[in-house]
Design a protein around this motif. Sequence first.
Motif, mmCIF file in Angstrom:
data_model
loop_
_atom_site.group_PDB
_atom_site.id
_atom_site.type_symbol
_atom_site.label_atom_id
_atom_site.label_comp_id
_atom_site.label_asym_id
_atom_site.label_seq_id
_atom_site.Cartn_x
_atom_site.Cartn_y
_atom_site.Cartn_z
ATOM 1 N N ASP A 214 0.892 -1.161 0.027
ATOM 2 C CA ASP A 214 0.199 -0.174 0.119
ATOM 3 C C ASP A 214 0.892 1.319 0.138
ATOM 4 O O ASP A 214 0.630 2.163 0.741
ATOM 5 N N VAL B 231 1.978 5.260 11.381
ATOM 6 C CA VAL B 231 0.751 4.518 10.636
ATOM 7 C C VAL B 231 0.641 3.341 11.871
ATOM 8 O O VAL B 231 1.112 2.349 11.735
ATOM 9 N N HIS C 78 -2.547 -0.468 11.771
ATOM 10 C CA HIS C 78 -2.133 -1.576 11.037
ATOM 11 C C HIS C 78 -0.425 -1.408 10.982
ATOM 12 O O HIS C 78 0.129 -0.580 10.662
ATOM 13 N N PHE D 3 -7.820 -2.481 6.022
ATOM 14 C CA PHE D 3 -7.245 -2.293 4.791
ATOM 15 C C PHE D 3 -7.062 -3.299 3.816
ATOM 16 O O PHE D 3 -7.684 -4.212 3.887
ATOM 17 N N ARG E 5 2.090 13.228 11.045
ATOM 18 C CA ARG E 5 0.780 12.963 10.456
ATOM 19 C C ARG E 5 0.411 11.516 10.922
ATOM 20 O O ARG E 5 1.129 10.585 10.704
ATOM 21 N N ASP F 240 -1.792 8.495 10.690
ATOM 22 C CA ASP F 240 -2.675 7.708 9.596
ATOM 23 C C ASP F 240 -3.732 7.001 10.431
ATOM 24 O O ASP F 240 -3.644 6.529 11.506
ATOM 25 N N VAL F 241 -5.061 7.234 9.730
ATOM 26 C CA VAL F 241 -6.140 6.405 10.361
ATOM 27 C C VAL F 241 -6.463 7.024 11.959
ATOM 28 O O VAL F 241 -6.599 5.924 12.498
ATOM 29 N N LEU G 192 -12.330 9.281 4.454
ATOM 30 C CA LEU G 192 -11.535 8.402 3.188
ATOM 31 C C LEU G 192 -12.146 7.135 3.093
ATOM 32 O O LEU G 192 -12.549 6.683 2.216
ATOM 33 N N GLU H 261 -5.026 12.292 10.635
ATOM 34 C CA GLU H 261 -5.636 11.967 9.623
ATOM 35 C C GLU H 261 -7.002 11.282 9.984
ATOM 36 O O GLU H 261 -7.112 9.924 10.152
ATOM 37 N N ASP I 28 -4.472 10.646 -1.827
ATOM 38 C CA ASP I 28 -5.645 9.420 -1.626
ATOM 39 C C ASP I 28 -7.043 10.086 -2.365
ATOM 40 O O ASP I 28 -7.760 9.468 -2.477
HETATM 41 C C1 NOJ Z 1 -4.650 6.552 4.877
HETATM 42 C C2 NOJ Z 1 -3.682 6.885 3.737
HETATM 43 O O1 NOJ Z 1 -3.331 8.252 3.487
HETATM 44 C C3 NOJ Z 1 -3.812 5.722 2.574
HETATM 45 O O2 NOJ Z 1 -2.887 6.075 1.601
HETATM 46 C C4 NOJ Z 1 -3.623 4.565 3.201
HETATM 47 O O3 NOJ Z 1 -3.983 3.609 1.884
HETATM 48 C C5 NOJ Z 1 -4.564 4.253 4.336
HETATM 49 N N1 NOJ Z 1 -4.647 5.146 5.329
HETATM 50 C C6 NOJ Z 1 -4.196 2.945 4.973
HETATM 51 O O4 NOJ Z 1 -3.052 3.179 5.785
#
Ligand code: NOJ
Length: 575
Positions: A61, A101, A104, A172, A206, A208-209, A237, A295, A357
Amino acid sequence: MLTTEWWRSAVIYQVYPRSFADADGDGLGDLAGITRRLDALSVLGVDAVWLSPFYTSPQNDAGYDVADYCDVDPRFGTLADFDTLMARAHELGLKVIVDLVPNHSSDQHRWFQAAIRAPEGSEERARYIFRDGKGPGGDEAPNNWESVFGGPAWSRITDENGKPGQWYLHLFDSSQPDLNWENPWVREQFKDILRFWLDRGVDGFRVDVAHGMVKAAGMPDYMPPANAGSMGGSAGLDDALASGALDASGMNEAASDRPELPTPPYWAQDGVHEINREWREVLDEYDGDRVLVAEAWVDPPRKLAQWVRPDEMHQAFNFAYLETPWNADAIRRVVDASLDAFSSVGAPSTWVLSNHDVIRHATRLVLNPELNPQGAGIGPNSPEHPDPELGLRRARAASALMLALPGSAYVYQGEELGLPEAIHLPDESRQDPTWFRTDGEKYGRDGCRVPIPWEAEAPAFGFNDTGLSWLPQPEIWSQFARDSQDGVPDSTLELYKRSLALRAEHDLGNGALEWLQGYGSETIAFRNSGVTVIANTGTESVQLPAGDGPGTRIVLQSAGVDGGTLPPDTTVWLV
Ligand code: NOJ
C-alpha cells in the motif's frame, strides 16, 4: 495574534517520497532525491514538509504497510539519508513532519510473523486482532466488516500443521493486519517509536487513520444505514474510498452539511482519545513545538474537533473542506463550520484540497461527484472526462482562496504546478490495492501519485536522469514542469509563490475572517488581516470594488481580470 506555535498558521507541503525526486534513478523516488530538491520548496515559500512513509515496507500500500517503524526502506535510502534530509530542511528553515501508521502494520512485520507462528491465545497473537471464525469449522469471518479497499476485512491464516486457523482483522489490505490497541504492549511500542523519531529531530507526526485504532467492544456486525453506500457511516476517506460517499453529496452541498450517520463500530470510538492524550504527553516531553496531525475522516467538523482538544492532537485534516464542491454557498458553510468547530477547542482550522488519496483538485473540481465518486478514482473508462482547461482555472481559483484563509493549509506535491489527475494510466501499471481488491471496478488512487515533472526537456521530466518512472508520466507533464513555469508571470507556480509570499507578509494564517456582503450568492468575499478576497464560483462576471481606497488594488489574481469585473472561476486578493 502573536504566537510562536508555528503550526497554527503553517503551510505544510506534502512530499510523497516515491514520486517527488529520484536520486538513484531506479524509477522510485528516494530521500536523497528529496534532499536535493528541498531548495525548490523553500523558494516556493512553504513552512514545513510532511513526508509520507519511507519506512521498511513491502510496498503493498505504497508504504502504508510498515514492516519496521524505525528504519528506512532501502528503496528510499538509509537512516543517514534521513538525517541529511532533516539537517538540510532545518537549515532552510523548513519543519519536517513524518507519517505514523499505527492502525495496522505490514504482515511482514516481525510482530505479525511471530503472531502467526505462535499458538492461539499467545502474547504474540494478542498484539493483533485474531478471532475464531463463525459457523461450522469456523469457516465464516467473525463479523461482516468490509475492507476499505474492497472485500472482507478478515482473512484466515493457515496454521503450521496446514489446517485453517484463526481469522485476523484488516480494515485495509489483507497485508495490513490491524494492531490491537487494547493491548498495553502495543501502546508502549508506539511511544518508543514516537521517541525514536523525536530524538532524530522531527517536528511532528501525521497520524494515519487516527479514527480507527479502537474498535467497538465485542466487534458487532455493522449495519450501514440504507443511504450510506456499502460502508456508510460518518467517517470519510475510508468510507469515501469504499463507498463513494460523495454520491450522496450533490454539487451544491458542503461536506459539513451531511447528516451525522451512526458511527461504524470500527471508526471514531471514544477510546482513541485516550491514545491521543498518551501521545500528546510524549510530545510534551520534548522541547520545540512538535505536533500531531490527525488523519481522521470524521464528519462533521464539530465531531472532528474532538481530536484537537487542548490535551489531544494539534491539528486535523479538514476533509469536509476538501470534499466540498466549487460552490460559493457550500464553501461559505464549510468554512464557517470549520472555524467554529476548531476555535471552540482552541485549535486552528486546517485547509486542504489535494493529497495522495484523492483525485487532484485540478480534475476533481470539474467532475460531477454523482458520476465520478471520489473513492472510485478516474480512468479511461470513467463515465465523465473533465475539461482540463476549466479544471486548471478552477483549481487556481480554489487554491488562491484556500491560501487566504486563516489557519494552516496543506499543499500536495504537484498542485503548485497545476497538475491534473493522470487519467490514462495503463491498467498494467496500476498499483493501488483498491484496483486489485475491486477487480478493476475502482481505479483507485494511482492517478494522483504519478512522479512530478521538474524539467520539461529532461528524462522523466527531471524526476531522475534515467527516464524510469514507477508510474508512466503523461506526455503533457512537460507543460507543467517546474522549469517551464519558473519566473513565468501567469504560471500556476508563480501564483502559488505570490500567494504564499503575500500570505506571510499579511500574516493571513493568524488572521480572522470577516465575510463581506454584496457580491451575489455565487461569490465568496471576505476580509482577512486587511486583505480582501473575492472568488467567483458562478457563471457571470461580478463587479469588483471601484475607486482607490483600501480593498481596491488587486495584488493577486488567479486569472486575467479586465475592466473592473471578476470573471467566473477566478479569485482576486485586493488591498
Ligand atoms: C490513509 C492513507 O493516506 C492511505 O494512503 C492509506 O492507504 C490508508 N490510510 C491505510 O494506511
